[in-house]
Design an enzyme around this catalytic site. Structure first.
Site, PDB file in Angstrom:
ATOM      1  N   LEU A  38      -1.654   2.940   0.050  1.00 30.25           N
ATOM      2  CA  LEU A  38      -0.584   2.124  -0.512  1.00 30.25           C
ATOM      3  C   LEU A  38       0.357   2.965  -1.367  1.00 30.25           C
ATOM      4  O   LEU A  38      -0.071   3.882  -2.067  1.00 30.25           O
ATOM      5  CB  LEU A  38      -1.155   1.003  -1.391  1.00 30.25           C
ATOM      6  CG  LEU A  38      -2.101  -0.009  -0.736  1.00 30.25           C
ATOM      7  CD1 LEU A  38      -2.609  -0.987  -1.784  1.00 30.25           C
ATOM      8  CD2 LEU A  38      -1.393  -0.747   0.399  1.00 30.25           C
ATOM      9  N   LYS A  60       4.426   2.161  -5.947  1.00 30.12           N
ATOM     10  CA  LYS A  60       5.768   2.046  -6.519  1.00 30.12           C
ATOM     11  C   LYS A  60       6.667   1.156  -5.662  1.00 30.12           C
ATOM     12  O   LYS A  60       7.824   0.920  -6.009  1.00 30.12           O
ATOM     13  CB  LYS A  60       6.393   3.436  -6.677  1.00 30.12           C
ATOM     14  CG  LYS A  60       5.652   4.294  -7.704  1.00 30.12           C
ATOM     15  CD  LYS A  60       6.315   5.652  -7.903  1.00 30.12           C
ATOM     16  CE  LYS A  60       5.569   6.472  -8.949  1.00 30.12           C
ATOM     17  NZ  LYS A  60       6.184   7.812  -9.151  1.00 30.12           N
ATOM     18  N   PHE A  66      -6.525   6.998 -13.606  1.00 31.11           N
ATOM     19  CA  PHE A  66      -5.256   7.620 -13.989  1.00 31.11           C
ATOM     20  C   PHE A  66      -5.302   8.044 -15.459  1.00 31.11           C
ATOM     21  O   PHE A  66      -6.171   7.602 -16.221  1.00 31.11           O
ATOM     22  CB  PHE A  66      -4.097   6.635 -13.801  1.00 31.11           C
ATOM     23  CG  PHE A  66      -3.839   6.246 -12.368  1.00 31.11           C
ATOM     24  CD1 PHE A  66      -3.192   7.114 -11.506  1.00 31.11           C
ATOM     25  CD2 PHE A  66      -4.230   5.003 -11.896  1.00 31.11           C
ATOM     26  CE1 PHE A  66      -2.935   6.759 -10.191  1.00 31.11           C
ATOM     27  CE2 PHE A  66      -3.978   4.634 -10.586  1.00 31.11           C
ATOM     28  CZ  PHE A  66      -3.340   5.513  -9.730  1.00 31.11           C
ATOM     29  N   ARG A 125       1.791   1.014 -16.464  1.00 32.34           N
ATOM     30  CA  ARG A 125       3.208   1.134 -16.094  1.00 32.34           C
ATOM     31  C   ARG A 125       3.442   0.724 -14.640  1.00 32.34           C
ATOM     32  O   ARG A 125       4.537   0.287 -14.285  1.00 32.34           O
ATOM     33  CB  ARG A 125       3.702   2.559 -16.348  1.00 32.34           C
ATOM     34  CG  ARG A 125       3.820   2.906 -17.828  1.00 32.34           C
ATOM     35  CD  ARG A 125       4.646   4.162 -18.048  1.00 32.34           C
ATOM     36  NE  ARG A 125       4.007   5.358 -17.529  1.00 32.34           N
ATOM     37  CZ  ARG A 125       3.132   6.098 -18.224  1.00 32.34           C
ATOM     38  NH1 ARG A 125       2.774   5.727 -19.443  1.00 32.34           N
ATOM     39  NH2 ARG A 125       2.615   7.188 -17.703  1.00 32.34           N
ATOM     40  N   ALA A 155      -7.051  17.124 -18.871  1.00 31.28           N
ATOM     41  CA  ALA A 155      -8.279  17.922 -18.821  1.00 31.28           C
ATOM     42  C   ALA A 155      -9.113  17.540 -17.616  1.00 31.28           C
ATOM     43  O   ALA A 155      -9.212  16.362 -17.271  1.00 31.28           O
ATOM     44  CB  ALA A 155      -9.106  17.715 -20.094  1.00 31.28           C
ATOM     45  N   ASP A 174     -17.831  15.183 -15.602  1.00 29.21           N
ATOM     46  CA  ASP A 174     -17.450  14.296 -14.506  1.00 29.21           C
ATOM     47  C   ASP A 174     -18.595  13.366 -14.140  1.00 29.21           C
ATOM     48  O   ASP A 174     -18.434  12.147 -14.018  1.00 29.21           O
ATOM     49  CB  ASP A 174     -17.070  15.113 -13.269  1.00 29.21           C
ATOM     50  CG  ASP A 174     -15.673  15.694 -13.324  1.00 29.21           C
ATOM     51  OD1 ASP A 174     -14.815  15.122 -14.007  1.00 29.21           O
ATOM     52  OD2 ASP A 174     -15.440  16.731 -12.675  1.00 29.21           O
TER      53      ASP A 174
END
Length: 362
Positions: free
Chosen positions: A69, A72, A94, A101, A135, A166
């Site tokens: 997808l 935006k 993110f 946003r 980072a 991680d």
């Protein structure tokens, strides 16, 4: 039917922490929709490849669906909303503020689907002085203090062999999501989980950094019992340039080995403080281990009750009979998978599912 059959997960994350969280859910039957950019998850292109796919990508994304997808675009956003309307879990990785946003922050998503469990995974969390600092794993380990003790005898920190920040975040995220789902059964509402790689690492130092936790001195590897200061928790070179480890400091192991080596006079040193007080014992063991090859020591230790292991490379490790006996590497359709570490009594042997091609499901 897995333990999580019937749950629907929408996962926007990439690379390691989020995909590791969601693949563990997929392995247990959850329907996981991997939402990728039109260019695809970057790990799809990470060598080496096997049976037409990245081994990394396949092992972290098997059993998922893929939807590509453009978030935006109106069409991309509408398609994501349609997935969210049916979802139990939403995962995003993110940098803080980015997903909001795009119009898919927790407030917007939960107002539309109040039962959703929303998990954000980032390096340093959604708030705080470091929240927006970029980072990956090693930088997080450095900021959390762990790289300072990932050092050699010269005190120089080295690049860590495992992406601990991680993976700690992935495991912490999985635990949190499952807790929130249990909580939803009581409250009827979902929840928001702010998982930080940094936060997830910190509990891993309780056994080595006690003084620093209490405001005192930091641990130094050369004088810390679990980091290289103890003779029986240490790495030793062998005659062929390979290595072995002693991995248990209990006095019974000290006595068993030193009696077998005809050095009972050194047993008391095994209970001494780590660092200089054990230097004589460390020196003796360094000398003795250099007298045989690694594999000769493996044979010698076979009938000794000592916490001993050879240092194996991954090829050697994956060839160990233990791997086959426990079914930890499974081949299917020409591709090798690391089997799920979570198992339940009475389950059938695990059969890997395929990883999706980009956009295969929409």
């Amino acid at each position: 039917m897995g333990k999580l059959s019937g749950l629907k997960v929408v996962d926007l994350s990439q690379f390691l922490p989020g995909p590791m969280l969601s693949v563990m859910m997929a392995d247990q039957g959850a329907e996981v929709v991997k939402v990728e950019p039109l260019s695809g998850e970057p790990s799809r292109e990470q060598a080496p490849f096997e049976a037409g796919q990245s081994i990394w990508f396949r092992n972290l994304n098997r059993g998922k669906k893929s939807v590509a997808l453009d978030l935006k675009s109106d069409a991309g956003r509408d398609a994501l909303w349609a997935l969210i309307d049916e979802a139990d879990v939403f995962i995003e990785g993110f940098r803080p503020g980015v997903v909001a946003r795009l119009g898919f922050g927790y407030d917007a998503v939960s107002s539309r689907n109040p039962r959703i469990v929303y998990c954000s995974i980032s390096a340093f969390g959604q708030a705080g002085a470091l929240a927006h600092h970029p980072a990956h794993d090693m930088a997080v380990q450095a900021m959390a203090g762990f790289l300072s003790v990932n050092d050699g005898p010269d005190g120089m920190p080295v690049v860590p062999g495992a992406p601990s920040a991680d993976m700690a975040a992935g495991l912490t995220g999985l635990s949190a999501v499952l807790m929130a789902l249990i909580g939803r059964e009581k409250s009827g509402r979902g929840d928001y989980v702010d998982v930080a790689m940094f936060d997830s690492m910190l509990p891993w130092c309780a056994h080595i950094a006690g003084a620093a936790i209490a405001g005192g001195e930091p641990p130094r590897s050369a004088s810390q019992r679990s980091l290289g200061g103890a003779a029986f928790y240490n790495v030793y070179a062998t005659a062929d340039g390979k290595h072995v480890v002693l991995g248990g400091r209990e006095l019974k192991f000290v006595a068993n080995l030193l009696n077998a080596l005809d050095r009972p006079d050194l047993i008391a040193l095994g209970a001494a403080a780590p660092g200089e007080e054990q230097a004589l014992l460390v020196g003796f063991l360094r000398e003795i281990f250099r007298t045989r090859t690694r594999d000769e020591w493996v044979a010698w230790f076979a009938d000794k009750d000592v916490a001993f292991s050879p240092v194996l490379d991954f090829q050697e490790a994956f060839s160990e009979p233990h791997i086959a006996e426990r079914g930890l590497i499974v081949e299917a359709d020409g591709a090798h998978h690391i089997a799920p570490p979570i198992r339940f009594a009475g389950e059938n042997p695990w059969v890997p599912t395929s990883a999706p091609e980009l956009g295969a499901d929409g």
